[in-house]
Design a protein around this motif. Structure first.
Motif, PDB file in Angstrom:
ATOM      1  N   CYS A   1       0.863  -1.177   0.000  1.00 39.86           N
ATOM      2  CA  CYS A   1       0.000   0.000   0.000  1.00 39.86           C
ATOM      3  C   CYS A   1       0.899   1.226   0.000  1.00 39.86           C
ATOM      4  O   CYS A   1       1.560   1.513   1.003  1.00 39.86           O
ATOM      5  CB  CYS A   1      -0.906  -0.005   1.218  1.00 39.86           C
ATOM      6  N   GLU A   2       0.934   1.904  -1.132  1.00 41.97           N
ATOM      7  CA  GLU A   2       1.776   3.087  -1.257  1.00 41.97           C
ATOM      8  C   GLU A   2       0.937   4.334  -1.109  1.00 41.97           C
ATOM      9  O   GLU A   2      -0.129   4.464  -1.713  1.00 41.97           O
ATOM     10  CB  GLU A   2       2.497   3.107  -2.601  1.00 41.97           C
ATOM     11  N   ALA A   3       1.426   5.245  -0.290  1.00 42.07           N
ATOM     12  CA  ALA A   3       0.751   6.517  -0.075  1.00 42.07           C
ATOM     13  C   ALA A   3       1.403   7.604  -0.907  1.00 42.07           C
ATOM     14  O   ALA A   3       2.626   7.713  -0.961  1.00 42.07           O
ATOM     15  CB  ALA A   3       0.803   6.894   1.399  1.00 42.07           C
ATOM     16  N   THR A   4       0.570   8.422  -1.535  1.00 42.37           N
ATOM     17  CA  THR A   4       1.055   9.577  -2.279  1.00 42.37           C
ATOM     18  C   THR A   4       0.256  10.799  -1.866  1.00 42.37           C
ATOM     19  O   THR A   4      -0.779  10.695  -1.203  1.00 42.37           O
ATOM     20  CB  THR A   4       0.918   9.366  -3.794  1.00 42.37           C
ATOM     21  N   GLY A   5       0.751  11.938  -2.250  1.00 37.12           N
ATOM     22  CA  GLY A   5       0.057  13.178  -1.935  1.00 37.12           C
ATOM     23  C   GLY A   5       0.563  13.797  -0.654  1.00 37.12           C
ATOM     24  O   GLY A   5       0.918  14.968  -0.619  1.00 37.12           O
ATOM     25  N   ARG A   6       0.548  13.034   0.402  1.00 39.44           N
ATOM     26  CA  ARG A   6       1.090  13.468   1.694  1.00 39.44           C
ATOM     27  C   ARG A   6       1.720  12.268   2.371  1.00 39.44           C
ATOM     28  O   ARG A   6       1.307  11.133   2.152  1.00 39.44           O
ATOM     29  CB  ARG A   6      -0.018  14.008   2.605  1.00 39.44           C
ATOM     30  N   THR A   7       2.661  12.540   3.231  1.00 35.49           N
ATOM     31  CA  THR A   7       3.279  11.451   3.967  1.00 35.49           C
ATOM     32  C   THR A   7       2.297  10.868   4.980  1.00 35.49           C
ATOM     33  O   THR A   7       1.435  11.575   5.513  1.00 35.49           O
ATOM     34  CB  THR A   7       4.541  11.944   4.701  1.00 35.49           C
ATOM     35  N   VAL A   8       2.422   9.589   5.202  1.00 33.98           N
ATOM     36  CA  VAL A   8       1.593   8.934   6.222  1.00 33.98           C
ATOM     37  C   VAL A   8       2.445   8.468   7.391  1.00 33.98           C
ATOM     38  O   VAL A   8       2.017   7.644   8.200  1.00 33.98           O
ATOM     39  CB  VAL A   8       0.813   7.738   5.626  1.00 33.98           C
ATOM     40  N   THR A   9       3.662   9.005   7.462  1.00 32.78           N
ATOM     41  CA  THR A   9       4.571   8.543   8.507  1.00 32.78           C
ATOM     42  C   THR A   9       4.065   8.844   9.909  1.00 32.78           C
ATOM     43  O   THR A   9       4.487   8.208  10.864  1.00 32.78           O
ATOM     44  CB  THR A   9       5.968   9.160   8.328  1.00 32.78           C
ATOM     45  N   ASN A  10       3.146   9.811  10.036  1.00 30.50           N
ATOM     46  CA  ASN A  10       2.619  10.151  11.350  1.00 30.50           C
ATOM     47  C   ASN A  10       1.319   9.415  11.674  1.00 30.50           C
ATOM     48  O   ASN A  10       0.758   9.611  12.754  1.00 30.50           O
ATOM     49  CB  ASN A  10       2.361  11.657  11.446  1.00 30.50           C
ATOM     50  N   TYR A  11       0.855   8.585  10.736  1.00 36.39           N
ATOM     51  CA  TYR A  11      -0.420   7.915  10.916  1.00 36.39           C
ATOM     52  C   TYR A  11      -0.238   6.444  11.227  1.00 36.39           C
ATOM     53  O   TYR A  11       0.629   5.769  10.659  1.00 36.39           O
ATOM     54  CB  TYR A  11      -1.256   8.003   9.641  1.00 36.39           C
ATOM     55  N   ALA A  12      -1.082   5.933  12.103  1.00 31.32           N
ATOM     56  CA  ALA A  12      -1.218   4.488  12.166  1.00 31.32           C
ATOM     57  C   ALA A  12      -1.853   4.021  10.856  1.00 31.32           C
ATOM     58  O   ALA A  12      -2.634   4.749  10.244  1.00 31.32           O
ATOM     59  CB  ALA A  12      -2.095   4.071  13.341  1.00 31.32           C
ATOM     60  N   MET A  13      -1.492   2.810  10.458  1.00 33.82           N
ATOM     61  CA  MET A  13      -2.009   2.260   9.213  1.00 33.82           C
ATOM     62  C   MET A  13      -2.652   0.907   9.482  1.00 33.82           C
ATOM     63  O   MET A  13      -2.291   0.202  10.434  1.00 33.82           O
ATOM     64  CB  MET A  13      -0.881   2.093   8.192  1.00 33.82           C
ATOM     65  N   GLY A  14      -3.595   0.542   8.646  1.00 32.00           N
ATOM     66  CA  GLY A  14      -4.260  -0.737   8.835  1.00 32.00           C
ATOM     67  C   GLY A  14      -4.622  -1.406   7.529  1.00 32.00           C
ATOM     68  O   GLY A  14      -4.702  -0.751   6.491  1.00 32.00           O
ATOM     69  N   TRP A  15      -4.816  -2.707   7.621  1.00 26.30           N
ATOM     70  CA  TRP A  15      -5.341  -3.490   6.511  1.00 26.30           C
ATOM     71  C   TRP A  15      -6.700  -4.058   6.917  1.00 26.30           C
ATOM     72  O   TRP A  15      -6.847  -4.615   8.014  1.00 26.30           O
ATOM     73  CB  TRP A  15      -4.400  -4.642   6.156  1.00 26.30           C
ATOM     74  N   PHE A  16      -7.660  -3.902   6.033  1.00 30.46           N
ATOM     75  CA  PHE A  16      -9.014  -4.408   6.219  1.00 30.46           C
ATOM     76  C   PHE A  16      -9.317  -5.365   5.076  1.00 30.46           C
ATOM     77  O   PHE A  16      -8.636  -5.381   4.049  1.00 30.46           O
ATOM     78  CB  PHE A  16     -10.028  -3.253   6.160  1.00 30.46           C
ATOM     79  N   ARG A  17     -10.382  -6.132   5.243  1.00 32.83           N
ATOM     80  CA  ARG A  17     -10.862  -6.920   4.120  1.00 32.83           C
ATOM     81  C   ARG A  17     -12.374  -7.024   4.179  1.00 32.83           C
ATOM     82  O   ARG A  17     -12.989  -6.904   5.242  1.00 32.83           O
ATOM     83  CB  ARG A  17     -10.240  -8.314   4.078  1.00 32.83           C
ATOM     84  N   GLN A  18     -12.947  -7.254   3.000  1.00 32.75           N
ATOM     85  CA  GLN A  18     -14.395  -7.411   2.896  1.00 32.75           C
ATOM     86  C   GLN A  18     -14.693  -8.528   1.913  1.00 32.75           C
ATOM     87  O   GLN A  18     -14.329  -8.441   0.740  1.00 32.75           O
ATOM     88  CB  GLN A  18     -15.060  -6.120   2.446  1.00 32.75           C
ATOM     89  N   ALA A  19     -15.330  -9.563   2.422  1.00 35.08           N
ATOM     90  CA  ALA A  19     -15.758 -10.677   1.584  1.00 35.08           C
ATOM     91  C   ALA A  19     -17.194 -10.430   1.142  1.00 35.08           C
ATOM     92  O   ALA A  19     -17.931  -9.663   1.777  1.00 35.08           O
ATOM     93  CB  ALA A  19     -15.665 -11.976   2.367  1.00 35.08           C
ATOM     94  N   PRO A  20     -17.622 -11.062   0.049  1.00 40.40           N
ATOM     95  CA  PRO A  20     -18.997 -10.868  -0.435  1.00 40.40           C
ATOM     96  C   PRO A  20     -20.027 -11.173   0.658  1.00 40.40           C
ATOM     97  O   PRO A  20     -19.962 -12.214   1.317  1.00 40.40           O
ATOM     98  CB  PRO A  20     -19.102 -11.866  -1.579  1.00 40.40           C
TER      99      PRO A  20
END
Length: 116
Positions: free
Chosen positions: A22-41
């Motif tokens: 997951c690449e972030a562009t536009g602004r840095t995300v170094t100050n943010y917690a990050m997460g992975w989610f998923r959604q099944a049908p």
């Protein structure tokens, strides 16, 4: 504004591995917690794993604990999800998100299909 772009999804056999990015562009995300989610049908989107801004703290859903690993490279503004021993029930669209107090920024998702 932060844009998040996931990659690395695809079709894999049960027991196989994938690494999502997951690449972030536009602004840095170094100050943010990050997460992975998923959604099944037919199911709600759920949080799988999260990582603190420094990478020093991680949390996992019970369903993926011991199989998935979240990491980040702040120099590359990128978060990863290493997925091992994949099961058919892991089939879903996977999303990354950045937490600016709330899960504010989202990627478009990448499909992961686990099937023989």
């Amino acid at each position: 504004q932060v844009q998040l772009v996931e990659s690395g999804g695809g079709l894999v056999q049960p027991g196989g591995s994938l690494r999502l990015s997951c690449e972030a562009t536009g602004r840095t995300v170094t100050n943010y917690a990050m997460g992975w989610f998923r959604q099944a049908p037919g199911k709600e989107r759920g949080l799988l794993a999260s990582i603190s801004w420094s990478g020093g703290s991680t949390n996992y859903a019970n369903s993926v604990k011991g199989r998935f690993n979240i990491s980040r490279d702040n120099a590359k503004n990128t978060v990863y999800l290493q997925m091992n021993n994949l099961k058919p029930e892991d089939t879903a669209i996977y999303y990354c998100a950045a937490n600016a107090g709330v899960w504010k920024y989202w990627g478009q998702g990448t499909q992961v299909t686990v099937s023989s």
